[in-house]
Design a protein around this motif. Structure first.
Motif, PDB file in Angstrom:
ATOM      1  N   VAL A   1       0.877  -1.177   0.000  1.00 36.50           N
ATOM      2  CA  VAL A   1       0.000   0.000   0.000  1.00 36.50           C
ATOM      3  C   VAL A   1       0.910   1.221   0.000  1.00 36.50           C
ATOM      4  O   VAL A   1       1.594   1.497   0.989  1.00 36.50           O
ATOM      5  CB  VAL A   1      -0.931   0.004   1.228  1.00 36.50           C
ATOM      6  CG1 VAL A   1      -1.800   1.258   1.216  1.00 36.50           C
ATOM      7  CG2 VAL A   1      -1.795  -1.260   1.242  1.00 36.50           C
TER       8      VAL A   1
ATOM      9  N   SER B   1      -6.285   5.804  -3.104  1.00 32.93           N
ATOM     10  CA  SER B   1      -5.345   4.817  -2.580  1.00 32.93           C
ATOM     11  C   SER B   1      -4.639   4.177  -3.770  1.00 32.93           C
ATOM     12  O   SER B   1      -5.169   4.160  -4.885  1.00 32.93           O
ATOM     13  CB  SER B   1      -6.052   3.739  -1.748  1.00 32.93           C
ATOM     14  OG  SER B   1      -6.890   2.939  -2.562  1.00 32.93           O
ATOM     15  N   GLN B   2      -3.436   3.693  -3.537  1.00 33.95           N
ATOM     16  CA  GLN B   2      -2.686   3.018  -4.604  1.00 33.95           C
ATOM     17  C   GLN B   2      -1.948   1.824  -4.017  1.00 33.95           C
ATOM     18  O   GLN B   2      -1.296   1.928  -2.976  1.00 33.95           O
ATOM     19  CB  GLN B   2      -1.703   3.967  -5.289  1.00 33.95           C
ATOM     20  CG  GLN B   2      -0.984   3.338  -6.487  1.00 33.95           C
ATOM     21  CD  GLN B   2      -0.313   4.357  -7.382  1.00 33.95           C
ATOM     22  OE1 GLN B   2      -0.573   5.546  -7.284  1.00 33.95           O
ATOM     23  NE2 GLN B   2       0.537   3.897  -8.271  1.00 33.95           N
ATOM     24  N   TYR B   3      -2.072   0.682  -4.718  1.00 38.17           N
ATOM     25  CA  TYR B   3      -1.424  -0.549  -4.304  1.00 38.17           C
ATOM     26  C   TYR B   3      -0.523  -1.065  -5.431  1.00 38.17           C
ATOM     27  O   TYR B   3      -0.836  -0.895  -6.607  1.00 38.17           O
ATOM     28  CB  TYR B   3      -2.442  -1.663  -4.022  1.00 38.17           C
ATOM     29  CG  TYR B   3      -3.601  -1.322  -3.129  1.00 38.17           C
ATOM     30  CD1 TYR B   3      -3.501  -0.397  -2.093  1.00 38.17           C
ATOM     31  CD2 TYR B   3      -4.835  -1.960  -3.310  1.00 38.17           C
ATOM     32  CE1 TYR B   3      -4.577  -0.114  -1.274  1.00 38.17           C
ATOM     33  CE2 TYR B   3      -5.917  -1.689  -2.500  1.00 38.17           C
ATOM     34  CZ  TYR B   3      -5.792  -0.763  -1.482  1.00 38.17           C
ATOM     35  OH  TYR B   3      -6.870  -0.489  -0.679  1.00 38.17           O
TER      36      TYR B   3
ATOM     37  N   ARG C   1      -2.818   6.007   0.724  1.00 39.59           N
ATOM     38  CA  ARG C   1      -4.161   5.770   1.263  1.00 39.59           C
ATOM     39  C   ARG C   1      -4.664   7.072   1.861  1.00 39.59           C
ATOM     40  O   ARG C   1      -3.865   7.919   2.306  1.00 39.59           O
ATOM     41  CB  ARG C   1      -4.153   4.688   2.341  1.00 39.59           C
ATOM     42  CG  ARG C   1      -3.173   4.952   3.467  1.00 39.59           C
ATOM     43  CD  ARG C   1      -3.492   4.157   4.714  1.00 39.59           C
ATOM     44  NE  ARG C   1      -4.670   4.689   5.401  1.00 39.59           N
ATOM     45  CZ  ARG C   1      -5.058   4.279   6.613  1.00 39.59           C
ATOM     46  NH1 ARG C   1      -4.377   3.345   7.260  1.00 39.59           N
ATOM     47  NH2 ARG C   1      -6.132   4.799   7.176  1.00 39.59           N
TER      48      ARG C   1
END
Length: 270
Positions: A54, A67-69, A57
């Protein structure tokens, strides 16, 4: 083979120096690629044989809109229930391996460079039926619905099928691959790929309302973040708060590319 950087995890050796380029400020943050280690991974409900980093967020003093994963799916892994927020829209961008996407019960074979837009409430599943690990970026945002504006449709494309557009007066040294038309007001976020050839630059400090997430796919550059010039390389992630001054100089020897998130096309919430 994709030129895009792929996080592999692992742990730094005990003999390595602790000092690194990681920084977290009120205006920006830099997560160097070395921070994507085995001990910083997370897991999600309803995802089998999958781990993720992650890298952004919603958080006070950090990312407010997205958010970015970085998601790593092992062979046989994936999910029949990938999203648990009905209001979330998503972009998936594959950087390694092969994935099977089911979208509205239609099948799509995803490979490195595949790009998927998923509107809120989309009916989709994702699995890795190959014998190799697959990795993709997953960017999520709560969709801001507007009366009289339709929700955009889902689509699947590939980076190679979208023409990069040169910024004016740059002779191609600075281009943007736009997967959504900028005048399409159905969309309230853009996830593009920005490319600089060696010597290409953002020649002035951009300062504007969009929040930014930048993941470096390829190459290296020196990036201006607020008052600081920061050296970044493939695998690094940058978060920029709205109105944070930014500029860039790509010194080479190869091109510099990053996956760019920004929120667009909506009134400021009051």
């Amino acid at each position: 083979m994709s030129p895009d950087y792929v996080a592999r995890g692992g742990l730094p050796a005990q003999t390595e120096l602790t000092t690194d380029r990681a920084v977290f400020t009120e205006a920006y943050a830099v997560l160097p690629r070395r921070t994507m280690s085995d001990i910083t991974t997370s897991f999600l409900p309803h995802w089998d044989k999958t781990r993720l980093w992650v890298i952004a967020r919603p958080l006070s003093g950090f990312a407010e809109t997205f958010s970015q994963y970085i998601v790593e799916v092992s062979p046989g892994g994936g999910s029949d229930q990938p999203e648990d927020e009905s209001a979330a829209e998503s972009v998936l961008f594959v950087v390694d391996g092969a994935l099977d996407l089911s979208l509205k019960r239609a099948s799509h074979a995803l490979t490195a460079g595949s790009y998927v837009f998923l509107p809120p409430g989309a009916d989709w599943t994702l699995h890795n039926s190959s014998d190799a690990t697959a990795t993709f970026h997953w960017i999520r945002k709560r969709y801001q619905q507007v009366d009289g504006v339709e929700v955009p449709d889902a689509f699947v494309t590939h980076e190679q099928d979208v023409e990069a557009i040169a910024m004016p007066d740059t002779d191609g040294a600075w281009t943007t691959t736009r997967f959504v038309e900028i005048a399409d007001l159905r969309h309230d976020m853009h996830v593009n790929i920005v490319t600089f050839q060696p010597g290409g630059a953002i020649p002035f400090p951009e300062t504007h309302v969009m929040e930014h997430g930048l993941y470096v796919l390829e190459g290296k550059a020196v990036y201006l973040l607020n008052k600081d010039w920061v050296e970044v390389q493939e695998g690094d992630f940058m978060w920029l708060r709205a109105f944070c001054p930014q500029a860039c100089y790509a010194g080479g020897p190869g091109r510099f590319r990053y996956l760019l998130y920004k929120d667009v096309n909506r009134h400021a919430r009051l």
